[in-house]
Design a protein around this motif. Structure first.
Motif, PDB file in Angstrom:
ATOM      1  N   ASN A 124       0.833  -1.196   0.000  1.00  0.00           N
ATOM      2  CA  ASN A 124       0.000   0.000   0.000  1.00  0.00           C
ATOM      3  C   ASN A 124       0.871   1.252   0.000  1.00  0.00           C
ATOM      4  O   ASN A 124       1.784   1.389   0.819  1.00  0.00           O
ATOM      5  CB  ASN A 124      -0.907  -0.022   1.242  1.00  0.00           C
ATOM      6  N   LYS A 244      -6.890   6.712   3.606  1.00  0.00           N
ATOM      7  CA  LYS A 244      -6.882   5.392   2.975  1.00  0.00           C
ATOM      8  C   LYS A 244      -8.144   4.616   3.322  1.00  0.00           C
ATOM      9  O   LYS A 244      -8.773   4.000   2.456  1.00  0.00           O
ATOM     10  CB  LYS A 244      -5.636   4.612   3.409  1.00  0.00           C
ATOM     11  N   SER A 248     -11.356   3.279   0.930  1.00  0.00           N
ATOM     12  CA  SER A 248     -11.808   1.884   0.882  1.00  0.00           C
ATOM     13  C   SER A 248     -13.324   1.772   1.050  1.00  0.00           C
ATOM     14  O   SER A 248     -13.915   0.766   0.669  1.00  0.00           O
ATOM     15  CB  SER A 248     -11.102   1.064   1.975  1.00  0.00           C
ATOM     16  N   ASN A 378      -9.196  -3.482   5.740  1.00  0.00           N
ATOM     17  CA  ASN A 378      -9.706  -3.608   4.369  1.00  0.00           C
ATOM     18  C   ASN A 378     -10.438  -4.924   4.159  1.00  0.00           C
ATOM     19  O   ASN A 378     -11.471  -4.975   3.482  1.00  0.00           O
ATOM     20  CB  ASN A 378      -8.554  -3.483   3.374  1.00  0.00           C
ATOM     21  N   LYS A 382     -14.228  -5.819   2.997  1.00  0.00           N
ATOM     22  CA  LYS A 382     -14.455  -6.722   1.866  1.00  0.00           C
ATOM     23  C   LYS A 382     -15.366  -7.881   2.251  1.00  0.00           C
ATOM     24  O   LYS A 382     -16.211  -8.312   1.452  1.00  0.00           O
ATOM     25  CB  LYS A 382     -13.109  -7.261   1.374  1.00  0.00           C
ATOM     26  N   SER A 434     -13.171   3.278  10.280  1.00  0.00           N
ATOM     27  CA  SER A 434     -14.012   2.739   9.198  1.00  0.00           C
ATOM     28  C   SER A 434     -15.433   2.516   9.665  1.00  0.00           C
ATOM     29  O   SER A 434     -16.399   2.825   8.944  1.00  0.00           O
ATOM     30  CB  SER A 434     -13.411   1.433   8.673  1.00  0.00           C
TER      31      SER A 434
END
Length: 515
Positions: A124, A244, A248, A378, A382, A434
């Motif tokens: 990344n 970042k 996402s 992440n 997902k 997040s």
């Protein structure tokens, strides 16, 4: 610190035979009752309890908490390991990098993620940008450029105690965009200057004289540093991590460096102007005037001599780097490529050597645990964990018929004050950013507004307690401030900063068209 799992039996204490008096027919001496073997074992192995707590949290989630029907077993297991990872970052059973690597290994061993999935975040660009930033921080310290800039501000503004505080705060704001570690700025530049200024005024750590000057300067610089970190995207590692995570979740920040600076500029500058004055009123120093400070700064500058070749190179590279970060999107040059270019210049021209980079342990440590955190976060998105949390909370908010502004003003302070449970800004980001951003999105809060506001708060709560950030540990550990004082000032300044950013920021962001 690593401790062996097999404890060697304790050797009996040596006894001087000449001191023994034999009494006939005396029964053997019965030793006093000892505390439980378990407590003794814990005392001898201080890292064992944090280890048990960290692992237990993951096990409870995995096997005791019912799995939601819409979440797969693999995703639930990943969440459990992620929570164990975050718990370990808080309780510290091992150094941060070592713990993250152990948890990453667990993810692979349990077949929760494949090797490629587990390590994908190590490519990344944000993580490598953060690593390169640590090397730039070393350049500022090694060349003395950071000290020189700070000393000029002391010379210009340091005749009064309040002016001295403003000089230090403004000099940090100037250095911040190209020295992206608040902890490095605190320990490498500003605390040594504060020590020199304080001791020259007979204000010493761990002494009642600390109130003369040292305590005030530490409080002011500590509280001001959060606004300096919030002002620029590249002023703190957690800023890049927030962006970042936002991307996402589908929140794109156009022309990142410029957009961040425009959004933060007005409220951050307002906070920087208010903070030293408020600290001066809440925790006033006994010494109000410091006529010797400009003299000390002048003498220090004279000792440093004229600006060296390496300092000129460092300054020119910093300006080039900031220019590339500003114009990078237009020129098609990624931020990490700009950082690599700047670092290459410093290495080629001898400002830094490769041993400087190899010895920058915090950079390599960050590479490991940021890579683990970003990768797991992440994968949680997902595999549906973050969307599930967002939908659940969003449904609750919608059931209360709250408008998006009401949801915004509930979620933002909640995210802020939860930081009392964290000893790291980046750990907080990895655990909750997040999820909270997803809650905002589910509540129909405009994405760019939500993402940036959460990121700004991530900097502001770094001055909440004596353990809330790396710089907090540096300043509190200096010995000038008492625990109760730093907690009291932390909550008062938090309320003041939330008010400034809430009022000034909201109006400014409306003008910028964020909502």
């Amino acid at each position: 610190m690593h401790t062996s799992s097999t404890a060697a039996p304790a050797s009996p204490p040596s006894v001087d035979d000449s001191s023994i008096i034999t009494i006939p027919n005396t029964p053997p001496h019965t030793p006093p009752r000892r505390r439980s073997n378990f407590l003794t074992f814990l005392a001898r192995h201080p890292k064992l309890l944090p280890l048990i707590l960290s692992i237990s949290i993951g096990l409870l989630v995995r096997f005791a908490v019912p799995k939601p029907s819409r979440v797969t077993t693999q995703a639930w297991q990943l969440l459990a390991i992620f929570l164990t990872t975050i718990s370990g970052l808080i309780f510290s059973p091992l150094p941060v990098g070592a713990w993250a690597l152990a948890c990453l290994t667990l993810v692979i061993v349990t077949d929760t993620l494949s090797f490629a999935e587990a390590f994908i975040a190590f490519t990344n660009e944000v993580i490598w940008l953060i690593v390169a930033s640590f090397f730039f921080s070393r350049g500022f310290v090694k060349t003395g450029l950071g000290d020189r800039i700070a000393m000029y501000f002391v010379k210009w503004l340091g005749k009064s105690t309040l002016g001295l505080a403003y000089g230090l705060a403004l000099s940090e704001a100037m250095i911040a965009p190209a020295m992206p570690s608040t902890t490095a700025r605190a320990g490498g530049i500003f605390l040594p200057i504060i020590n020199s200024l304080s001791m020259s005024s007979d204000s010493f750590p761990k002494d009642h004289s600390s109130k003369k000057l040292g305590a005030f300067l530490v409080h002011s610089q500590f509280q001001s540093s959060s606004s300096s970190s919030a002002l620029f995207l590249t002023a703190a590692a957690q800023n890049l991590l927030c962006i970042k995570f936002a991307e996402s979740l589908g929140v794109q920040v156009p022309v990142k460096w410029v957009t961040w600076f425009k959004a933060a500029s007005l409220p951050a500058i307002a906070s920087l102007l208010v903070t030293p004055f408020m600290v001066y009123k809440i925790s006033p120093p006994e010494t109000k005037h410091t006529p010797d400070a400009p003299v000390m700064a002048t003498n220090k500058l004279a000792q440093m001599g004229p600006v060296s070749k390496n300092e000129w190179i460092m300054l020119a590279t910093m300006l080039l780097l900031v220019a590339l970060w500003i114009a990078g999107d237009t020129l098609g040059v990624a931020n990490v490529v700009s950082a690599m270019l700047g670092l290459s210049v410093l290495l080629l021209l001898g400002v830094l050597d490769w041993d400087d980079c190899l010895s920058e342990k915090s950079a390599w440590d960050t590479l490991i645990w940021f890579g683990v955190l970003v990768g797991m976060a992440n994968q949680l998105t997902k595999h549906g964990i973050i969307p599930w949390i967002a939908d659940s909370v969003g449904s609750s908010i919608r059931s209360m018929s709250l408008s998006w502004p009401a949801a915004f003003f509930i979620l933002q302070p909640t995210y802020f004050f939860i930081h009392y449970l964290f000893a790291s800004q980046t750990a907080h980001v990895g655990a909750l950013y997040s999820a909270f951003l997803a809650m905002h999105l589910a509540s129909k809060v405009p994405g760019l507004l939500a993402a940036l506001a959460l990121a700004f708060n991530t900097n502001l709560f770094g001055a909440l307690t004596h353990y809330s950030s790396g710089q907090a540990a540096v300043y509190y550990g200096a010995g000038y401030v008492k625990l109760l004082d730093i907690l009291k000032l932390g909550i008062l300044m938090a309320i003041i900063n939330i008010t400034i950013w809430g009022l000034v920021g909201s109006l400014w962001w409306k003008i910028l068209g964020f909502y």
